[in-house]
Design a protein around this motif. Sequence first.
Motif, PDB file in Angstrom:
ATOM      1  N   HIS A  33       0.879  -1.174   0.000  1.00  0.00           N
ATOM      2  CA  HIS A  33       0.000   0.000   0.000  1.00  0.00           C
ATOM      3  C   HIS A  33       0.908   1.213   0.000  1.00  0.00           C
ATOM      4  CE1 HIS A  33      -2.879   3.021   1.414  1.00  0.00           C
ATOM      5  NE2 HIS A  33      -3.844   2.196   1.057  1.00  0.00           N
ATOM      6  N   MET A  34       0.485   2.298  -0.655  1.00  0.00           N
ATOM      7  CA  MET A  34       1.377   3.442  -0.810  1.00  0.00           C
ATOM      8  C   MET A  34       1.501   4.251   0.481  1.00  0.00           C
ATOM      9  SD  MET A  34       0.551   4.645  -4.688  1.00  0.00           S
ATOM     10  CE  MET A  34      -1.084   5.258  -4.298  1.00  0.00           C
ATOM     11  N   VAL A  35       0.468   4.209   1.313  1.00  0.00           N
ATOM     12  CA  VAL A  35       0.505   4.976   2.550  1.00  0.00           C
ATOM     13  C   VAL A  35       0.817   4.073   3.743  1.00  0.00           C
ATOM     14  CG1 VAL A  35      -0.816   6.502   4.067  1.00  0.00           C
ATOM     15  CG2 VAL A  35      -1.088   6.687   1.595  1.00  0.00           C
ATOM     16  N   ASN A  41      -2.046  14.327 -11.894  1.00  0.00           N
ATOM     17  CA  ASN A  41      -2.632  15.183 -10.859  1.00  0.00           C
ATOM     18  C   ASN A  41      -2.689  14.496  -9.501  1.00  0.00           C
ATOM     19  OD1 ASN A  41      -3.025  16.736 -13.077  1.00  0.00           O
ATOM     20  ND2 ASN A  41      -5.246  16.908 -12.908  1.00  0.00           N
ATOM     21  N   CYS A  42      -2.343  13.235  -9.488  1.00  0.00           N
ATOM     22  CA  CYS A  42      -2.430  12.423  -8.264  1.00  0.00           C
ATOM     23  C   CYS A  42      -1.597  13.013  -7.134  1.00  0.00           C
ATOM     24  CB  CYS A  42      -1.938  11.015  -8.590  1.00  0.00           C
ATOM     25  SG  CYS A  42      -1.652   9.977  -7.154  1.00  0.00           S
ATOM     26  N   ILE A  43      -2.162  13.041  -5.935  1.00  0.00           N
ATOM     27  CA  ILE A  43      -1.384  13.491  -4.775  1.00  0.00           C
ATOM     28  C   ILE A  43      -0.982  12.312  -3.879  1.00  0.00           C
ATOM     29  CG2 ILE A  43      -2.341  15.826  -4.830  1.00  0.00           C
ATOM     30  CD1 ILE A  43      -4.145  15.011  -2.443  1.00  0.00           C
ATOM     31  N   ARG A  44      -1.157  11.074  -4.361  1.00  0.00           N
ATOM     32  CA  ARG A  44      -0.706   9.853  -3.669  1.00  0.00           C
ATOM     33  C   ARG A  44      -1.337   9.671  -2.295  1.00  0.00           C
ATOM     34  NH1 ARG A  44       1.277   9.956  -7.935  1.00  0.00           N
ATOM     35  NH2 ARG A  44       3.438   9.679  -8.577  1.00  0.00           N
ATOM     36  N   CYS A  45      -2.634   9.812  -2.236  1.00  0.00           N
ATOM     37  CA  CYS A  45      -3.295   9.597  -0.952  1.00  0.00           C
ATOM     38  C   CYS A  45      -3.576   8.123  -0.726  1.00  0.00           C
ATOM     39  CB  CYS A  45      -4.582  10.411  -0.882  1.00  0.00           C
ATOM     40  SG  CYS A  45      -5.877   9.791  -1.969  1.00  0.00           S
ATOM     41  N   GLY A  46      -3.598   7.352  -1.799  1.00  0.00           N
ATOM     42  CA  GLY A  46      -3.844   5.916  -1.654  1.00  0.00           C
ATOM     43  C   GLY A  46      -5.307   5.537  -1.528  1.00  0.00           C
ATOM     44  N   ALA A  47      -6.201   6.524  -1.529  1.00  0.00           N
ATOM     45  CA  ALA A  47      -7.616   6.221  -1.295  1.00  0.00           C
ATOM     46  C   ALA A  47      -8.203   5.345  -2.393  1.00  0.00           C
ATOM     47  CB  ALA A  47      -8.417   7.508  -1.173  1.00  0.00           C
ATOM     48  N   CYS A  48      -7.691   5.476  -3.613  1.00  0.00           N
ATOM     49  CA  CYS A  48      -8.251   4.686  -4.710  1.00  0.00           C
ATOM     50  C   CYS A  48      -8.071   3.197  -4.449  1.00  0.00           C
ATOM     51  CB  CYS A  48      -7.668   5.098  -6.061  1.00  0.00           C
ATOM     52  SG  CYS A  48      -5.882   5.185  -6.129  1.00  0.00           S
ATOM     53  N   ALA A  49      -7.063   2.841  -3.669  1.00  0.00           N
ATOM     54  CA  ALA A  49      -6.925   1.433  -3.290  1.00  0.00           C
ATOM     55  C   ALA A  49      -7.848   1.108  -2.117  1.00  0.00           C
ATOM     56  CB  ALA A  49      -5.479   1.125  -2.924  1.00  0.00           C
ATOM     57  N   ALA A 104      -5.770   1.656  -8.333  1.00  0.00           N
ATOM     58  CA  ALA A 104      -6.109   2.232  -9.635  1.00  0.00           C
ATOM     59  C   ALA A 104      -4.953   3.063 -10.189  1.00  0.00           C
ATOM     60  CB  ALA A 104      -7.366   3.086  -9.514  1.00  0.00           C
ATOM     61  N   ILE A 105      -4.443   3.959  -9.357  1.00  0.00           N
ATOM     62  CA  ILE A 105      -3.365   4.823  -9.855  1.00  0.00           C
ATOM     63  C   ILE A 105      -2.121   3.985 -10.129  1.00  0.00           C
ATOM     64  CG2 ILE A 105      -2.439   5.450  -7.553  1.00  0.00           C
ATOM     65  CD1 ILE A 105      -2.707   7.827 -10.575  1.00  0.00           C
ATOM     66  N   GLY A 106      -1.964   2.912  -9.362  1.00  0.00           N
ATOM     67  CA  GLY A 106      -0.810   2.046  -9.542  1.00  0.00           C
ATOM     68  C   GLY A 106      -0.774   1.424 -10.927  1.00  0.00           C
ATOM     69  N   ILE A 127     -13.763   8.822  -5.086  1.00  0.00           N
ATOM     70  CA  ILE A 127     -13.039   9.188  -3.860  1.00  0.00           C
ATOM     71  C   ILE A 127     -11.777   9.997  -4.153  1.00  0.00           C
ATOM     72  CG2 ILE A 127     -11.436   7.245  -3.574  1.00  0.00           C
ATOM     73  CD1 ILE A 127     -13.452   7.581  -0.679  1.00  0.00           C
ATOM     74  N   CYS A 128     -11.391  10.090  -5.405  1.00  0.00           N
ATOM     75  CA  CYS A 128     -10.102  10.702  -5.736  1.00  0.00           C
ATOM     76  C   CYS A 128     -10.118  12.211  -5.491  1.00  0.00           C
ATOM     77  CB  CYS A 128      -9.726  10.425  -7.193  1.00  0.00           C
ATOM     78  SG  CYS A 128      -8.228  11.285  -7.684  1.00  0.00           S
ATOM     79  N   PRO A 129      -9.216  12.714  -4.654  1.00  0.00           N
ATOM     80  CA  PRO A 129      -9.195  14.137  -4.325  1.00  0.00           C
ATOM     81  C   PRO A 129      -8.686  15.008  -5.476  1.00  0.00           C
ATOM     82  CG  PRO A 129      -7.309  13.079  -3.344  1.00  0.00           C
ATOM     83  CD  PRO A 129      -8.136  11.979  -3.955  1.00  0.00           C
ATOM     84  N   SER A 130      -8.133  14.376  -6.497  1.00  0.00           N
ATOM     85  CA  SER A 130      -7.686  15.132  -7.658  1.00  0.00           C
ATOM     86  C   SER A 130      -8.654  14.953  -8.818  1.00  0.00           C
ATOM     87  CB  SER A 130      -6.291  14.692  -8.078  1.00  0.00           C
ATOM     88  OG  SER A 130      -5.395  14.799  -7.008  1.00  0.00           O
ATOM     89  N   LYS A 131      -9.748  14.303  -8.536  1.00  0.00           N
ATOM     90  CA  LYS A 131     -10.823  14.120  -9.505  1.00  0.00           C
ATOM     91  C   LYS A 131     -10.350  13.476 -10.808  1.00  0.00           C
ATOM     92  CE  LYS A 131     -15.090  16.499 -10.430  1.00  0.00           C
ATOM     93  NZ  LYS A 131     -15.818  17.749 -10.576  1.00  0.00           N
ATOM     94  N   ILE A 132      -9.514  12.477 -10.672  1.00  0.00           N
ATOM     95  CA  ILE A 132      -9.001  11.791 -11.855  1.00  0.00           C
ATOM     96  C   ILE A 132     -10.003  10.707 -12.254  1.00  0.00           C
ATOM     97  CG2 ILE A 132      -7.068  10.444 -12.778  1.00  0.00           C
ATOM     98  CD1 ILE A 132      -5.404  11.581 -10.406  1.00  0.00           C
ATOM     99  N   ASP A 133     -10.340  10.629 -13.530  1.00  0.00           N
ATOM    100  CA  ASP A 133     -11.228   9.549 -13.969  1.00  0.00           C
ATOM    101  C   ASP A 133     -10.370   8.304 -14.207  1.00  0.00           C
ATOM    102  OD1 ASP A 133     -13.077   7.783 -15.076  1.00  0.00           O
ATOM    103  OD2 ASP A 133     -14.248   9.437 -15.920  1.00  0.00           O
ATOM    104  N   LEU A 134     -10.009   7.690 -13.099  1.00  0.00           N
ATOM    105  CA  LEU A 134      -9.070   6.568 -13.152  1.00  0.00           C
ATOM    106  C   LEU A 134      -9.592   5.436 -14.023  1.00  0.00           C
ATOM    107  CD1 LEU A 134      -8.502   6.960  -9.397  1.00  0.00           C
ATOM    108  CD2 LEU A 134      -6.589   6.961 -10.984  1.00  0.00           C
ATOM    109  N   GLU A 135     -10.883   5.163 -13.903  1.00  0.00           N
ATOM    110  CA  GLU A 135     -11.443   4.029 -14.624  1.00  0.00           C
ATOM    111  C   GLU A 135     -11.329   4.252 -16.133  1.00  0.00           C
ATOM    112  OE1 GLU A 135     -15.220   1.933 -16.324  1.00  0.00           O
ATOM    113  OE2 GLU A 135     -15.088   4.045 -15.857  1.00  0.00           O
TER     114      GLU A 135
HETATM  115  S1  SF4 Z   1      -7.226   8.584  -5.043  1.00  0.00           S
HETATM  116 FE1  SF4 Z   1      -6.490   9.966  -6.624  1.00  0.00          FE
HETATM  117  S2  SF4 Z   1      -4.957  11.233  -5.584  1.00  0.00           S
HETATM  118 FE2  SF4 Z   1      -5.335   9.478  -4.263  1.00  0.00          FE
HETATM  119  S3  SF4 Z   1      -3.736   8.021  -4.850  1.00  0.00           S
HETATM  120 FE3  SF4 Z   1      -5.553   7.505  -6.063  1.00  0.00          FE
HETATM  121  S4  SF4 Z   1      -5.280   8.683  -7.942  1.00  0.00           S
HETATM  122 FE4  SF4 Z   1      -3.867   9.518  -6.484  1.00  0.00          FE
END
Ligand code: SF4
Lengths: 718, 188
Positions: A150-152, A308-316, A337-339, A368-376
């Motif tokens: 996990h990143m965090v 734009n990711c700030i690496r919060c790890g929430a997407c996991a 997802a970001i991974g 949940i992404c705080p940078s509003k990335i459309d990861l999917e």
């Molecule tokens: S939720 Fe968004 S900002 Fe947080 S790690 Fe995933 S992609 Fe990055």
Amino acid sequence: MNKQRSKDYRQRIDKALATPKLQDALHKFGDAFLVARGNAFAKYDFEAMRDEISQMKTSVRENHAELLQQFTQNAEAAGATVYLAKTAEDANNYIAELAKKKGAKLAVKSKSMASEETHLNIALEKAGTKALETDLGEWIIQLAGQRPSHMVMPAIHMFKEEVAELFSKETGKTEQAEIAHLVEVARNQLRQGYLDAEIGITGANIAVAETGGIALVTNEGNARLASTLPKTHVALVGIEKLVPTLEDATKVVRVLPKNATGQPLTSYVTWIRGAVPCDGEEKDLHIVLLDNGRSTLAESPQCQDALNCIRCGACANVCPVYQTVGGHVFGHIYIGAIGIILTAFFHGLENAAEIVRACIGCRSCVAICPSKIDLEEIILSLRETIGEEEGIGAGKDIVFRKVMRNRKLFHGLIRAASVMQKPVTRGESSIRHLPLFFSSLTEWRTLPAVAEKPLRDVILQQEQEVKKPRYRVALFGGCANDFLYPELGLDLVTVMNALDVEVFYPQEQNCCGVPALYSGDKETAIELAKQNIDAMLEGNPDFVLTTCPTCTMALQRDFVEHLKDNPAWAAKAERLAEITVDAAGFVVNQLGAADQFKQLAASEKVTYHDSCHLKRGAGVWKEPRQLIETAGHDLVEMDHADRCCGFGGSYSLTSHPEISKRILGDKLQDIAESGASCVAMDCPGCMMQIRGGLEKQDSKVRAQHTIELLAEALRQKK
Amino acid sequence: MKNLPELKKSFVAAAEVVGAQVVDCKGLKQAVDYLVERVDGSLLCPTFVSGEKNGLADKLKKAGLKVVTEDFRNQAASAQAGITGVNFAMADTGTLALESTAEDIRLATTLPEVHFALLDPAKIYADSLEAVEPLRQLHQRDPRNYIAYITGPSRTADIERVLTIGVHGPKELHILLVPKLSNDPLEM
Ligand code: SF4
Ligand code: SF4
């Protein structure tokens, strides 16, 4: 496709699935995280905050060269040495050289994902410098010879007994498996390291162009020690960490811990600019800015938002796949997802090829992404790229290209399947093994039989008595409604007619293209988009109704996206998107007709399952609940109502049935615990999955589409 | 104008949630008494403006404490506690901001197990965004900075996600609210 790679991947999945303790821990964490996060954001407007971050980060990407220059100038003016490393190797060489020059025997490190990305520790080790991880989780991982899952929270997959064993080896005594004690052991063991080390290595969460400084967001206090005690400080920072001003930095700092772990703020936020005093001298500060694929990512129009990711790890944290298999399966160095996306750009498409297919497309990460990335969406586009590079598999290729694009052939084959399955079904509505289009994976859920007559045929025989129609709407059935659940389509006609709406079924409509798209065959998806646009706009309907939210997303989003640069099609795609609406939303929002069902139903305890694409794609979740309650049912919420059911089309049928099965298991448990006798939903895919799972368990709970419940209520009135 | 009592109230609430102990002191005397009750080992007392102005080190010594004012690199590891001022604070998260460029401030707040922080409640800002102003002023005043935002004691949840206090930094954070110490956020 690479056979060995796939085999290894399958083995990793099996191993993870055989560790129920891990799943349990990740599920519990996912739940606790959502509660803590809710509290942390209680006083804040998350949507507004993430809009701000996303805009700011996008502008950073667009003005990257200038900001980088500004940062470098300011950092150097404050006495730092700034080095721009093109590749991981470049960064490692620079740092290893520096360590050699300093004659460093020991480097203390605080947590840095960038250094995991470059495998810095190995490079230092080769140069004769031992790298000591001081973040508790990282240290555990280092002792275990693993990589973070996990990143965090790098060691989230490990349990205190394992940690005690590792620590005992380190101290030479038997350490009790008691958490407070283990933390104390780490404190004592690592203390001397800070005092002995010649170099302190940290990452940075933010680099501020305005000041030339970096910010570290941490909890343990090890980064403060690592950046204070040793004479040399190396900060390894991804170039995407740049922000223009202290306000921007503060906005990131404000959101990051709340979204990462549900903490209002971490114990420490450390703002470091330049060569600060160190033991009577000046600190030797080196800031290594790491590119390693980031510039390439910035140039990819489909994927660039990932920067734009700030690496919060929430997407996991919220991902059902991650919760089921953990970060050692669903990730490479970066996880979740970001991974998937970062792996493709930082570590090569090859390393992302398997995990890019492991996403079930539920969009929890997007919400949940705080940078509003459309990861999917980005993951989908990567799947396409990999599909182009590696092929999508011969079987699929033929089905999509040769069969699906030819509607008559495709539908002809499904009709044939209906006949062929007959001897097996013995007239039952569900069968254990289905030929042709469905795999034989039915040990954990039954699969519906192909209907004798599809909706497209039976709907023609349904009489519609609408004296003064308010609207004429076209129904987009989608394959499941058309060929598996034609009764659902007929119920829709009943409901619409009762509300003075006339329904017609354009016969030329074809599959929405999502199965092809999800498998990485965009070409077929585009061809199908065109066929459907023509079919659905013909006859000039007031609206196009859908009963399947995945189809809704295809018509509303994907078709437009596929054809936006095609002048002959763009406007038509837009038009279709505008008039497409899901059935429940249509009844409540366009017709304002919820009250017409008031107290019609024989009341039943109903729980509602949110389909991923309805809630997080179309933003519809209140409407069906309102309809169910108004009709007179007793609506009870299950836990995790909006968690994926694990269907995901071919995900559950062919690509990842083992994971799908687990996710379904979670859902069935939540349904059972709700105490409802009926679970309602608005997606035929979810119906297939949940109904199949319930039947397999011989559960008394029935799974119905909201539209079916409404039609039932109308019949009960009569 | 700032609503100081309100800010103070929310600051105290937020700081306590994250495990800091907050004490309302009438004056420096009461703060010194508080330390006397809690410190029996050596106490690191680095140089900072409001401490100097008020003769803090002397007062602590007179009260019988073993006060260390120099050679922190050698003394810090064995010290029991450290005491510092605070530049400013943020109410919504219960956060302290310490301009820690002087190395002694850092050593006094990272190595010992206990950190006592003297805060004039007039320097509480509503939140971190409002506090960007003094943060920027500090950056403008000094060419180099090491500024620490501190929210509660050091913590980890790295083993089975169980929150545990005091991993590498202080295990205890005591915030002593002392009025009329210094109302200048640029001054510790
Ligand atoms: S939720 Fe968004 S900002 Fe947080 S790690 Fe995933 S992609 Fe990055
Ligand atoms: S869409 Fe769902 S399954 Fe895919 S990465 Fe996001 S959360 Fe995980």
